[in-house]
Motif scaffolding. Sequence first.
Motif, mmCIF file in Angstrom:
data_model
loop_
_atom_site.group_PDB
_atom_site.id
_atom_site.type_symbol
_atom_site.label_atom_id
_atom_site.label_comp_id
_atom_site.label_asym_id
_atom_site.label_seq_id
_atom_site.Cartn_x
_atom_site.Cartn_y
_atom_site.Cartn_z
ATOM 1 N N LYS A 158 0.812 -1.223 0.000
ATOM 2 C CA LYS A 158 0.000 0.000 0.000
ATOM 3 C C LYS A 158 0.846 1.275 0.000
ATOM 4 O O LYS A 158 0.325 2.346 -0.286
ATOM 5 N N HIS A 159 2.122 1.158 0.315
ATOM 6 C CA HIS A 159 2.985 2.342 0.398
ATOM 7 C C HIS A 159 3.741 2.552 -0.913
ATOM 8 O O HIS A 159 4.093 1.580 -1.583
ATOM 9 N N PRO A 160 3.992 3.819 -1.270
ATOM 10 C CA PRO A 160 4.752 4.089 -2.497
ATOM 11 C C PRO A 160 6.080 3.333 -2.500
ATOM 12 O O PRO A 160 6.811 3.346 -1.509
ATOM 13 N N GLY A 161 6.355 2.648 -3.580
ATOM 14 C CA GLY A 161 7.579 1.854 -3.705
ATOM 15 C C GLY A 161 7.415 0.432 -3.218
ATOM 16 O O GLY A 161 8.164 -0.458 -3.610
ATOM 17 N N GLY A 162 6.442 0.204 -2.356
ATOM 18 C CA GLY A 162 6.233 -1.125 -1.793
ATOM 19 C C GLY A 162 5.821 -2.158 -2.813
ATOM 20 O O GLY A 162 6.149 -3.343 -2.693
ATOM 21 N N GLU A 163 5.113 -1.706 -3.858
ATOM 22 C CA GLU A 163 4.645 -2.653 -4.884
ATOM 23 C C GLU A 163 5.803 -3.322 -5.610
ATOM 24 O O GLU A 163 5.655 -4.406 -6.168
ATOM 25 N N GLN A 164 6.962 -2.704 -5.587
ATOM 26 C CA GLN A 164 8.128 -3.258 -6.278
ATOM 27 C C GLN A 164 8.635 -4.550 -5.628
ATOM 28 O O GLN A 164 9.353 -5.327 -6.259
ATOM 29 N N ILE A 165 8.244 -4.779 -4.398
ATOM 30 C CA ILE A 165 8.718 -5.960 -3.675
ATOM 31 C C ILE A 165 8.335 -7.247 -4.412
ATOM 32 O O ILE A 165 9.059 -8.242 -4.364
ATOM 33 N N LEU A 166 7.207 -7.223 -5.128
ATOM 34 C CA LEU A 166 6.741 -8.422 -5.824
ATOM 35 C C LEU A 166 7.543 -8.741 -7.078
ATOM 36 O O LEU A 166 7.480 -9.848 -7.595
ATOM 37 N N VAL A 167 8.305 -7.784 -7.577
ATOM 38 C CA VAL A 167 9.112 -7.980 -8.780
ATOM 39 C C VAL A 167 10.455 -8.639 -8.442
ATOM 40 O O VAL A 167 11.086 -9.266 -9.278
ATOM 41 N N CYS A 168 10.876 -8.522 -7.203
ATOM 42 C CA CYS A 168 12.177 -9.054 -6.774
ATOM 43 C C CYS A 168 12.208 -10.571 -6.920
ATOM 44 O O CYS A 168 11.316 -11.268 -6.456
ATOM 45 N N PHE A 169 13.243 -11.081 -7.593
ATOM 46 C CA PHE A 169 13.375 -12.536 -7.702
ATOM 47 C C PHE A 169 14.559 -13.069 -6.889
ATOM 48 O O PHE A 169 15.046 -14.167 -7.122
ATOM 49 N N GLN A 170 15.018 -12.275 -5.926
ATOM 50 C CA GLN A 170 15.999 -12.723 -4.925
ATOM 51 C C GLN A 170 17.361 -13.077 -5.517
ATOM 52 O O GLN A 170 18.002 -14.039 -5.096
ATOM 53 N N CYS A 171 17.837 -12.293 -6.463
ATOM 54 C CA CYS A 171 19.138 -12.582 -7.081
ATOM 55 C C CYS A 171 20.313 -12.211 -6.161
ATOM 56 O O CYS A 171 21.397 -12.748 -6.304
ATOM 57 N N GLY A 172 20.091 -11.257 -5.256
ATOM 58 C CA GLY A 172 21.144 -10.867 -4.315
ATOM 59 C C GLY A 172 22.021 -9.720 -4.786
ATOM 60 O O GLY A 172 22.960 -9.341 -4.087
ATOM 61 N N VAL A 173 21.734 -9.148 -5.951
ATOM 62 C CA VAL A 173 22.541 -8.029 -6.449
ATOM 63 C C VAL A 173 22.458 -6.841 -5.484
ATOM 64 O O VAL A 173 23.444 -6.144 -5.270
ATOM 65 N N CYS A 174 21.309 -6.621 -4.881
ATOM 66 C CA CYS A 174 21.172 -5.505 -3.937
ATOM 67 C C CYS A 174 22.144 -5.667 -2.772
ATOM 68 O O CYS A 174 22.838 -4.715 -2.394
ATOM 69 N N SER A 175 22.225 -6.858 -2.249
ATOM 70 C CA SER A 175 23.116 -7.105 -1.117
ATOM 71 C C SER A 175 24.575 -6.989 -1.517
ATOM 72 O O SER A 175 25.388 -6.432 -0.780
ATOM 73 N N SER A 176 24.927 -7.491 -2.693
ATOM 74 C CA SER A 176 26.330 -7.438 -3.110
ATOM 75 C C SER A 176 26.744 -6.022 -3.523
ATOM 76 O O SER A 176 27.924 -5.703 -3.535
ATOM 77 N N SER A 177 25.775 -5.166 -3.841
ATOM 78 C CA SER A 177 26.068 -3.790 -4.246
ATOM 79 C C SER A 177 26.090 -2.821 -3.076
ATOM 80 O O SER A 177 26.583 -1.708 -3.211
ATOM 81 N N CYS A 178 25.563 -3.225 -1.956
ATOM 82 C CA CYS A 178 25.333 -2.310 -0.835
ATOM 83 C C CYS A 178 26.628 -1.932 -0.116
ATOM 84 O O CYS A 178 27.311 -2.794 0.434
ATOM 85 N N PRO A 179 26.957 -0.632 -0.086
ATOM 86 C CA PRO A 179 28.164 -0.202 0.621
ATOM 87 C C PRO A 179 28.072 -0.381 2.140
ATOM 88 O O PRO A 179 29.097 -0.471 2.813
ATOM 89 N N LEU A 180 26.861 -0.471 2.678
ATOM 90 C CA LEU A 180 26.714 -0.693 4.117
ATOM 91 C C LEU A 180 27.254 -2.056 4.544
ATOM 92 O O LEU A 180 27.657 -2.239 5.686
ATOM 93 N N ARG A 181 27.269 -3.002 3.605
ATOM 94 C CA ARG A 181 27.801 -4.330 3.925
ATOM 95 C C ARG A 181 29.303 -4.274 4.211
ATOM 96 O O ARG A 181 29.842 -5.161 4.853
ATOM 97 N N LEU A 182 29.975 -3.228 3.733
ATOM 98 C CA LEU A 182 31.392 -3.068 4.068
ATOM 99 C C LEU A 182 31.552 -2.712 5.541
ATOM 100 O O LEU A 182 32.550 -3.056 6.164
ATOM 101 N N ILE A 183 30.565 -2.047 6.090
ATOM 102 C CA ILE A 183 30.585 -1.657 7.501
ATOM 103 C C ILE A 183 30.013 -2.768 8.377
ATOM 104 O O ILE A 183 30.541 -3.065 9.436
ATOM 105 N N ASN A 184 28.920 -3.357 7.921
ATOM 106 C CA ASN A 184 28.271 -4.430 8.678
ATOM 107 C C ASN A 184 27.893 -5.557 7.706
ATOM 108 O O ASN A 184 26.853 -5.498 7.057
ATOM 109 N N PRO A 185 28.747 -6.566 7.597
ATOM 110 C CA PRO A 185 28.497 -7.663 6.649
ATOM 111 C C PRO A 185 27.190 -8.420 6.895
ATOM 112 O O PRO A 185 26.729 -9.149 6.024
ATOM 113 N N GLU A 186 26.601 -8.245 8.069
ATOM 114 C CA GLU A 186 25.340 -8.933 8.362
ATOM 115 C C GLU A 186 24.134 -8.227 7.742
ATOM 116 O O GLU A 186 23.055 -8.804 7.659
#
Length: 169
Positions: A26-54
């Motif tokens: 129901k929230h703007p941007g939330g509808e995009q969650i259904l398009v995600c096919f769990q490839c993991g590119v978001c996690s591997s691209s995230c600079p925050l993972r350099l600070i907190n790998p978890e």
Amino acid sequence: MAESDTEKTVVEAEKLDPSFLRKILKHPGGEQILVCFQCGVCSSSCPLRLINPEYNPRKIVKKAILGMKDQVLSSDFVWFCADCNACTERCPQGVNPSDVMKAIKNVAIEEGIVPAPVKKIVENLEDHGRLYPLEDFTQEEREMLDLPELEPDVKVFKIDRKKLLGEKA
């Protein structure tokens, strides 16, 4: 609170909340969650993972899709997203994970789940019109640099604290 990537998540069907996904949608941007096919590119691209790998946006999205409301909203990880859009630029599905995180944060706020630092930011905005109150030192620095003095409390905009923090009226 945080869950390591090496830890296994147990999905207990009786604890799943299918309404959680509907609330996110129901929230703007939330509808995009259904398009995600769990490839993991978001996690591997995230600079925050350099600070907190978890930190793992893919896991947050997966848990949200499954309806693992308690695990998602009880974790501080949802609030870690810096909205840098590194994930968005690389997503093969065109999902904007930071918008999905904002939708999840909006649901958390509706549920009254807001971390203390976020509450403090809202209080400072309400009280001072700034993220932090001005101190004499700041004014002295500005004077030394020949900058004009700042008004200590500037109400640039009116905020609805209760709405921003998910507080009941």
